[in-house]
Design an enzyme around this catalytic site. Structure first.
Site, PDB file in Angstrom:
ATOM      1  N   ILE A   1       1.031  -1.057  -0.047  1.00 41.97           N
ATOM      2  CA  ILE A   1      -0.057   0.485   0.333  1.00 41.97           C
ATOM      3  C   ILE A   1       0.821   1.138   0.381  1.00 41.97           C
ATOM      4  O   ILE A   1       1.874   1.836   1.090  1.00 41.97           O
ATOM      5  CB  ILE A   1      -1.061  -0.123   1.638  1.00 41.97           C
ATOM      6  CG1 ILE A   1      -1.937  -1.506   1.148  1.00 41.97           C
ATOM      7  CG2 ILE A   1      -2.250   0.957   1.228  1.00 41.97           C
ATOM      8  CD1 ILE A   1      -2.343  -1.488   2.226  1.00 41.97           C
ATOM      9  N   GLU A   2       0.497   2.431  -0.892  1.00 42.57           N
ATOM     10  CA  GLU A   2       1.743   3.000  -1.156  1.00 42.57           C
ATOM     11  C   GLU A   2       0.658   4.470  -0.256  1.00 42.57           C
ATOM     12  O   GLU A   2      -0.626   4.275  -0.502  1.00 42.57           O
ATOM     13  CB  GLU A   2       2.321   3.036  -2.738  1.00 42.57           C
ATOM     14  CG  GLU A   2       2.898   1.921  -2.616  1.00 42.57           C
ATOM     15  CD  GLU A   2       3.459   2.197  -3.948  1.00 42.57           C
ATOM     16  OE1 GLU A   2       4.229   1.209  -4.889  1.00 42.57           O
ATOM     17  OE2 GLU A   2       3.141   3.346  -5.402  1.00 42.57           O
TER      18      GLU A   2
ATOM     19  N   GLU B   1       3.923  -8.233   3.026  1.00 41.58           N
ATOM     20  CA  GLU B   1       4.240  -9.020   4.137  1.00 41.58           C
ATOM     21  C   GLU B   1       3.740  -8.444   5.748  1.00 41.58           C
ATOM     22  O   GLU B   1       3.476  -8.739   6.270  1.00 41.58           O
ATOM     23  CB  GLU B   1       5.886  -9.107   4.265  1.00 41.58           C
ATOM     24  CG  GLU B   1       6.330  -9.382   2.880  1.00 41.58           C
ATOM     25  CD  GLU B   1       6.763  -8.795   2.221  1.00 41.58           C
ATOM     26  OE1 GLU B   1       8.079  -9.610   0.876  1.00 41.58           O
ATOM     27  OE2 GLU B   1       6.470  -7.472   2.385  1.00 41.58           O
TER      28      GLU B   1
ATOM     29  N   CYS C   1      10.437  -5.747   6.789  1.00 46.16           N
ATOM     30  CA  CYS C   1      10.037  -7.176   7.313  1.00 46.16           C
ATOM     31  C   CYS C   1      10.365  -8.519   7.524  1.00 46.16           C
ATOM     32  O   CYS C   1       9.507  -8.847   8.594  1.00 46.16           O
ATOM     33  CB  CYS C   1       9.321  -7.237   5.060  1.00 46.16           C
ATOM     34  SG  CYS C   1       8.076  -5.896   5.001  1.00 46.16           S
TER      35      CYS C   1
END
Length: 132
Positions: free
Chosen positions: A43-44, A55, A89
């Protein structure tokens, strides 16, 4: 564990990716110890730093529902190569996973993938035991 099913779930999660700036779509499917699968996508954000990886989206969804034990994660995206998780992540994974047992499946397709343990991708990790 059905690897094919987990990879398919990652590809399906990729379809929900919000990537208007990079155009680079990634999906992840996180398998909990009780067999549930939590999907995540990248999600930018226009400000870049609030952007969230697929992730971490999957982990945060699961953890926000009280899940704390995980077996594996499959990661799939638009790249021609295998997409390894970023350092942030990997650190989130280290918080919740047994590094020697947790499997990270990097998929280029439903049948072309590599499997690593978290320990292989994050040697000498800093985790909860590091604070004891």
């Amino acid at each position: 564990m059905d690897i094919y099913h987990l990879i398919r779930e990652a590809y399906e999660a990729k379809e929900n990716s919000y990537a208007p700036y990079s155009g680079f779509h990634v999906g992840a499917a996180l398998l909990s110890s009780d067999g549930a699968i939590y999907r995540g996508c990248n999600i930018e954000n226009a400000a870049y730093s609030p952007t969230n990886c697929a992730e971490r989206t999957a982990f945060f969804k699961a953890v926000s529902e009280g899940v704390r034990e995980f077996k594996a994660i499959a990661i799939a995206g638009d790249a021609q190569d295998y997409l390894a998780p970023c350092g942030v992540c990997r650190q989130v994974m280290a918080e919740f996973c047994d590094a020697e047992k947790f499997q990270i499946i990097l998929a280029r397709s439903l049948t072309d993938y590599k499997i690593f343990t978290l320990a292989e991708l994050l040697p000498e990790l800093f985790g909860p035991k590091s604070l004891q």
